[in-house]
Design a protein around this motif. Sequence first.
Motif, PDB file in Angstrom:
ATOM      1  N   LYS A   1      11.084  32.630 -39.249  1.00 30.94           N
ATOM      2  CA  LYS A   1      11.822  31.311 -38.935  1.00 30.94           C
ATOM      3  C   LYS A   1      13.008  31.305 -39.613  1.00 30.94           C
ATOM      4  O   LYS A   1      12.949  31.682 -40.923  1.00 30.94           O
ATOM      5  CB  LYS A   1      10.936  30.171 -38.845  1.00 30.94           C
ATOM      6  CG  LYS A   1       9.651  30.095 -37.884  1.00 30.94           C
ATOM      7  CD  LYS A   1       8.924  28.756 -38.215  1.00 30.94           C
ATOM      8  CE  LYS A   1       7.723  28.724 -37.485  1.00 30.94           C
ATOM      9  NZ  LYS A   1       6.948  27.649 -37.870  1.00 30.94           N
ATOM     10  N   PRO A   2      13.936  30.998 -39.157  1.00 26.40           N
ATOM     11  CA  PRO A   2      14.249  30.537 -37.884  1.00 26.40           C
ATOM     12  C   PRO A   2      14.979  31.333 -37.026  1.00 26.40           C
ATOM     13  O   PRO A   2      15.588  30.961 -35.846  1.00 26.40           O
ATOM     14  CB  PRO A   2      15.497  29.338 -38.262  1.00 26.40           C
ATOM     15  CG  PRO A   2      16.344  29.804 -39.104  1.00 26.40           C
ATOM     16  CD  PRO A   2      15.409  30.662 -40.272  1.00 26.40           C
ATOM     17  N   GLU A   3      14.795  32.476 -37.144  1.00 25.75           N
ATOM     18  CA  GLU A   3      15.059  33.486 -36.015  1.00 25.75           C
ATOM     19  C   GLU A   3      14.231  33.431 -34.863  1.00 25.75           C
ATOM     20  O   GLU A   3      13.152  32.790 -35.064  1.00 25.75           O
ATOM     21  CB  GLU A   3      14.720  35.021 -36.593  1.00 25.75           C
ATOM     22  CG  GLU A   3      15.595  35.245 -37.848  1.00 25.75           C
ATOM     23  CD  GLU A   3      15.097  36.726 -38.759  1.00 25.75           C
ATOM     24  OE1 GLU A   3      14.206  37.181 -38.162  1.00 25.75           O
ATOM     25  OE2 GLU A   3      15.471  37.091 -39.532  1.00 25.75           O
ATOM     26  N   PRO A   4      14.657  33.727 -33.745  1.00 23.06           N
ATOM     27  CA  PRO A   4      13.908  33.437 -32.343  1.00 23.06           C
ATOM     28  C   PRO A   4      12.860  34.389 -32.080  1.00 23.06           C
ATOM     29  O   PRO A   4      12.049  34.210 -31.144  1.00 23.06           O
ATOM     30  CB  PRO A   4      15.053  33.760 -31.219  1.00 23.06           C
ATOM     31  CG  PRO A   4      16.015  34.938 -31.763  1.00 23.06           C
ATOM     32  CD  PRO A   4      15.747  34.511 -33.488  1.00 23.06           C
TER      33      PRO A   4
ATOM     34  N   MET B   1      14.623  27.666 -34.565  1.00 22.98           N
ATOM     35  CA  MET B   1      14.022  28.923 -33.730  1.00 22.98           C
ATOM     36  C   MET B   1      13.865  28.611 -32.187  1.00 22.98           C
ATOM     37  O   MET B   1      14.399  29.404 -31.426  1.00 22.98           O
ATOM     38  CB  MET B   1      12.448  29.054 -34.352  1.00 22.98           C
ATOM     39  CG  MET B   1      11.664  30.044 -33.637  1.00 22.98           C
ATOM     40  SD  MET B   1      10.100  30.224 -34.447  1.00 22.98           S
ATOM     41  CE  MET B   1       9.277  28.464 -33.528  1.00 22.98           C
TER      42      MET B   1
ATOM     43  N   HIS C   1      13.499  24.663 -39.274  1.00 22.65           N
ATOM     44  CA  HIS C   1      13.485  25.945 -38.991  1.00 22.65           C
ATOM     45  C   HIS C   1      12.869  26.159 -37.618  1.00 22.65           C
ATOM     46  O   HIS C   1      13.039  27.206 -36.906  1.00 22.65           O
ATOM     47  CB  HIS C   1      12.268  26.473 -40.093  1.00 22.65           C
ATOM     48  CG  HIS C   1      13.095  26.986 -41.283  1.00 22.65           C
ATOM     49  ND1 HIS C   1      14.135  26.744 -41.784  1.00 22.65           N
ATOM     50  CD2 HIS C   1      12.882  28.162 -42.046  1.00 22.65           C
ATOM     51  CE1 HIS C   1      14.798  27.533 -42.819  1.00 22.65           C
ATOM     52  NE2 HIS C   1      13.917  28.355 -42.973  1.00 22.65           N
TER      53      HIS C   1
END
Length: 235
Positions: A161-164, A193, A189
Amino acid sequence: MAATGIAGILFDKDGTLLDYVKSWVPVNYELARIAAKGDNDLARTLLYAGGMDPDTGHVAPDSLLAAGNTVEIASGMVAAGAPFTVEELTTLFDGLFACSADYAVPVTDLAAFFAGLHAKGYRLGVASSDNERSIRETAKRFGFDNYLHYVAGYDSGYGVKPEPGMVLGFCAATGLMPEQVAVVGDNNHDMHMGRRAGVGMTVAVLTGTGSRQSLADASDHCLADITELEAALTA
């Protein structure tokens, strides 16, 4: 936002399914003690570095201890003076966090809560910055493991997180599109995300470290706790 079309719900764990203050503030004190090798002054310094007041136990929204994964917390502690390598502390913290499921305090009867959502046909998952083992131990302890279609920790290979990535992994596991998914969490986050993945709804809860003010911009709904979720999903 209308909730029509939401078919899957991806939950954060700590501060969302578990009461953050009751479950994690004691763990944070132990984390700092371990990282400081018992040096009380250093432990206080490390807690401050992580975003927690050692006297009150208050954890700042979106701080390291509120939202960081194990590697990020370990890195922050080392940078603040913990006499370990990041790898050593990560291993120690992962062990501590896996055991913490034994002392966790749920927000509600999680077995009944997940059973109810499962019975309505929702696809369900948990995505946490904790390690995958800890998530599975928590789900087993509180009796909702059989209702989960997906589990992702920071070490599960979907990114952090916070990547998808954790949301996209949930979609791949369930066959859903991102716009059919609601992400539920207690800090930004989680919300970021969800937004980065293009989910249909982001839902914030106040059982963690976030506040209505800190969560307002990135959430579609801000609830007292997850027991209000079904009403938001059908609004």
